[in-house]
Design a protein around this motif. Sequence first.
Motif, short mmCIF file in Angstrom:
data_model
loop_
_atom_site.label_atom_id
_atom_site.label_comp_id
_atom_site.label_asym_id
_atom_site.label_seq_id
_atom_site.Cartn_x
_atom_site.Cartn_y
_atom_site.Cartn_z
N ILE A 91 29.98 47.56 24.74
CA ILE A 91 28.84 47.68 23.75
C ILE A 91 27.66 48.50 24.28
CG2 ILE A 91 27.29 46.42 22.45
CD1 ILE A 91 29.00 43.76 22.73
N ASP A 92 27.38 49.31 23.62
CA ASP A 92 26.12 50.21 23.67
C ASP A 92 24.90 49.44 23.42
OD1 ASP A 92 24.88 52.29 24.99
OD2 ASP A 92 25.32 53.75 23.14
N ILE A 93 23.91 49.94 24.32
CA ILE A 93 22.76 49.27 23.85
C ILE A 93 22.24 50.22 22.51
CG2 ILE A 93 21.84 48.60 26.36
CD1 ILE A 93 19.86 51.22 26.02
N GLN A 94 21.24 49.71 21.98
CA GLN A 94 20.82 50.10 20.54
C GLN A 94 19.43 50.89 20.72
OE1 GLN A 94 22.86 50.37 18.05
NE2 GLN A 94 24.05 49.62 19.34
N THR A 95 18.53 50.59 21.86
CA THR A 95 17.17 51.02 21.57
C THR A 95 16.71 50.84 23.04
OG1 THR A 95 14.82 50.85 20.75
CG2 THR A 95 16.21 48.57 21.16
N LEU A 96 15.93 51.83 23.49
CA LEU A 96 15.16 51.90 24.89
C LEU A 96 13.61 51.02 24.46
CD1 LEU A 96 15.69 55.24 26.06
CD2 LEU A 96 16.79 53.05 26.80
N ASN A 97 13.42 50.82 23.42
CA ASN A 97 12.13 49.96 23.12
C ASN A 97 12.23 48.37 23.33
OD1 ASN A 97 9.93 48.56 21.63
ND2 ASN A 97 9.87 50.22 20.18
N PRO A 98 11.75 47.80 24.32
CA PRO A 98 12.07 46.33 24.67
C PRO A 98 11.28 45.40 23.42
CG PRO A 98 10.01 47.20 25.94
CD PRO A 98 10.85 48.46 25.24
N PHE A 99 10.45 46.01 22.85
CA PHE A 99 9.74 45.32 21.76
C PHE A 99 10.94 45.24 20.54
CE2 PHE A 99 6.01 46.31 23.77
CZ PHE A 99 5.41 45.23 24.09
N ALA A 100 11.47 46.13 20.30
CA ALA A 100 12.57 46.24 19.29
C ALA A 100 13.80 45.70 19.75
CB ALA A 100 12.90 47.76 18.92
N GLY A 136 26.24 55.98 23.48
CA GLY A 136 27.57 55.86 23.31
C GLY A 136 28.36 56.38 24.54
N GLU A 137 27.63 56.80 25.81
CA GLU A 137 28.31 57.23 27.13
C GLU A 137 27.78 56.37 28.02
OE1 GLU A 137 28.88 61.31 27.69
OE2 GLU A 137 28.63 61.79 25.68
N TYR A 138 26.55 56.26 28.32
CA TYR A 138 26.05 55.71 29.46
C TYR A 138 24.47 55.51 29.61
CZ TYR A 138 24.54 60.65 31.12
OH TYR A 138 24.14 61.62 31.24
N PHE A 139 24.11 54.28 30.36
CA PHE A 139 22.80 53.93 30.47
C PHE A 139 22.48 53.95 31.95
CE2 PHE A 139 19.63 50.38 30.65
CZ PHE A 139 18.45 50.89 30.12
N HIS A 140 21.87 54.76 32.51
CA HIS A 140 21.83 55.26 33.85
C HIS A 140 20.24 54.46 34.30
CE1 HIS A 140 21.88 58.34 37.63
NE2 HIS A 140 21.85 57.01 37.90
N LEU A 141 20.24 53.83 35.47
CA LEU A 141 19.35 53.38 36.15
C LEU A 141 19.43 53.73 37.41
CD1 LEU A 141 19.08 49.72 34.51
CD2 LEU A 141 17.77 51.64 33.67
N LYS A 142 18.36 53.47 38.32
CA LYS A 142 18.22 53.94 39.74
C LYS A 142 17.31 52.61 40.32
CE LYS A 142 14.38 56.85 40.23
NZ LYS A 142 13.95 58.13 40.93
N SER A 143 17.52 52.14 41.51
CA SER A 143 16.94 51.17 42.24
C SER A 143 15.41 51.62 42.45
CB SER A 143 17.53 50.94 43.61
OG SER A 143 18.78 50.48 43.55
N ASN A 144 14.46 50.66 42.01
CA ASN A 144 13.16 50.74 42.31
C ASN A 144 12.87 50.13 43.64
OD1 ASN A 144 10.28 50.68 42.59
ND2 ASN A 144 10.18 49.17 40.58
N THR A 145 13.11 51.47 44.63
CA THR A 145 12.80 50.84 46.16
C THR A 145 11.48 50.13 46.36
OG1 THR A 145 12.37 52.97 46.75
CG2 THR A 145 14.83 52.30 46.64
N LYS A 146 10.53 50.44 45.55
CA LYS A 146 9.16 49.78 45.87
C LYS A 146 8.99 48.42 45.22
CE LYS A 146 7.16 54.42 46.47
NZ LYS A 146 6.38 55.52 45.74
N HIS A 147 9.85 47.92 44.43
CA HIS A 147 10.02 46.62 44.03
C HIS A 147 9.55 45.65 45.01
CE1 HIS A 147 10.80 43.21 41.51
NE2 HIS A 147 10.27 43.79 40.51
N TRP A 148 8.95 44.45 44.71
CA TRP A 148 8.63 43.48 45.81
C TRP A 148 10.27 42.79 46.10
CZ3 TRP A 148 9.85 38.41 44.64
CH2 TRP A 148 10.01 38.07 43.40
N MET A 149 10.95 42.95 45.26
CA MET A 149 12.58 42.29 45.42
C MET A 149 13.35 43.39 44.91
SD MET A 149 14.11 39.58 46.18
CE MET A 149 13.26 37.92 45.68
#
Length: 191
Positions: A8-17, A174-187
């Motif tokens: 399943i692909d995501i439908q939006t990048l808007n977290p409110f939607a 329809g292909e990919y959702f790419h994220l990278k590590s947030n190395t500055k996150h507290w966790m």
Amino acid sequence: EPRVVAIIDIQTLNPFAAMEVYNESYLRLCYDTLAKRDKDTKIIPWAAEYWHVVDNTTGDVVLREGMNFHDGKPVTIEDVKFTFEYIKKWKFPGLSQVWNNLESVKIVDGRKIRLKLFKPLAPFEASILMHTFIAPKNIWEKIPESAGVAQPMDWANPNPIGSGPYQFVEWKKGEYFHLKSNTKHWMAPNF
């Protein structure tokens, strides 16, 4: 580089939607919530350092220190207050458990916010603290006006800026959702 395969692909990048659990779960990697569940499903503080129940309709939440959004701006109690008020103002369907239950939001001090509910809510932590992500006020306060849309749910949010453990890189529908590590996150993630 770890990859997650899904049918399943995501439908939006808007977290409110985002109204579907699959879509929400991916965006919540980018946007911190005040609480999360640990490996044993216990609700634990996340972007909140802790919370305290004042009475059966009031809770104080203390924001964790030292958090930043992916663009480097600090996460402030103003961002938290703004997010709750924005949800109440626009009544986003996917966040109805928040605006249906939250009467008011008040900043108590530099890191503490007071949430007042209409009536007692047993799943306060799960329905409010785990479900409400923190949106950067400086970006969202201009939406929908600056985006030329009728309401915030209509905005594509092409470059999501959150404060979560993963940072948005690219979405190719329809292909990919790419994220990278947030190395500055507290966790910060280990991968």
